[in-house]
Design an enzyme around this catalytic site. Sequence first.
Site, PDB file in Angstrom:
ATOM      1  CE  LYS A 114      68.681 -19.290 103.829  1.00 30.10           C
ATOM      2  NZ  LYS A 114      68.878 -19.687 105.245  1.00 30.10           N
ATOM      3  CB  CYS A 152      65.141 -18.977 106.510  1.00 28.25           C
ATOM      4  SG  CYS A 152      65.298 -18.498 108.259  1.00 28.25           S
ATOM      5  CD  GLU A 180      66.572 -22.509 106.755  1.00 32.25           C
ATOM      6  OE1 GLU A 180      67.550 -22.187 106.072  1.00 32.25           O
ATOM      7  OE2 GLU A 180      66.017 -21.734 107.571  1.00 32.25           O
TER       8      GLU A 180
END
Length: 256
Positions: free
Chosen positions: A110, A145, A40
Amino acid sequence: MQVATIQLAAENDPDANRDRAVSRIRAAADAGANLVVLPELWPVGYFAFDAYADAAEPVPGPTTEQLGAVADEHSITLHGGSILERDGEDLYNTSVLFGPGGELLATYRKMHLFGYDSEEATRLTAGSEVCAVETDRGTVGLTTCYDLRFPSLYRSLVDAGVELILVTSAWPRERLDHWHLFTRTRAVENQVFLVAANLTGSIRGVDLAGESVVVDPWGIGRTNAGTGPRTGHAQIDIGEVQETRESFPALADRRL
């Protein structure tokens, strides 16, 4: 299919980070990898919040063009990790997936932005769309994540037919136990392969965990990259997903 998780130590030099990433991708491909996954925000480092605005770029843009060219050069499926995307006035933490011809197959903004001890949620805009895409490696889902803490997202990917979930991450070392708990749980509860590439090293005083993993549909780890700037390799067969679901039909037994 051979999978490679490239564990990078993001430093305060985006150009050097790009050169390092491209070199590692090429090395993984030369070692036989068909699918390569990056961490990431590797171009700038997740915790370098003050550098976000300057590092942001459009998608497609310079970084995606470079990554697509490398995928094409080596005929690999490449998850380019996530980069900072600029779209008008908004900034996003955006994952990018390329096919073996260098084409941009999918992007994922995200959805779950991290707020605890982080400025991501105040500097970036959250995405709103689940990402599931048909590829020559099977039906692939993208997550990032902190998403690992939200099981409903992963169940929605399974409902969309996903067999392989790719996770790009910058997970801190102080919560390493949670990293292993969630990567295994998301794989076993959804009966999918899960490939998770994590940053390593230290950025802005935060130690990153490394330990990038490949987990099979039974929740068994196939590889762990350990700490440091290493690459994990694992051989997987997407056919094992259907075999697992047929031999232990937990998903079919759901009651909504």
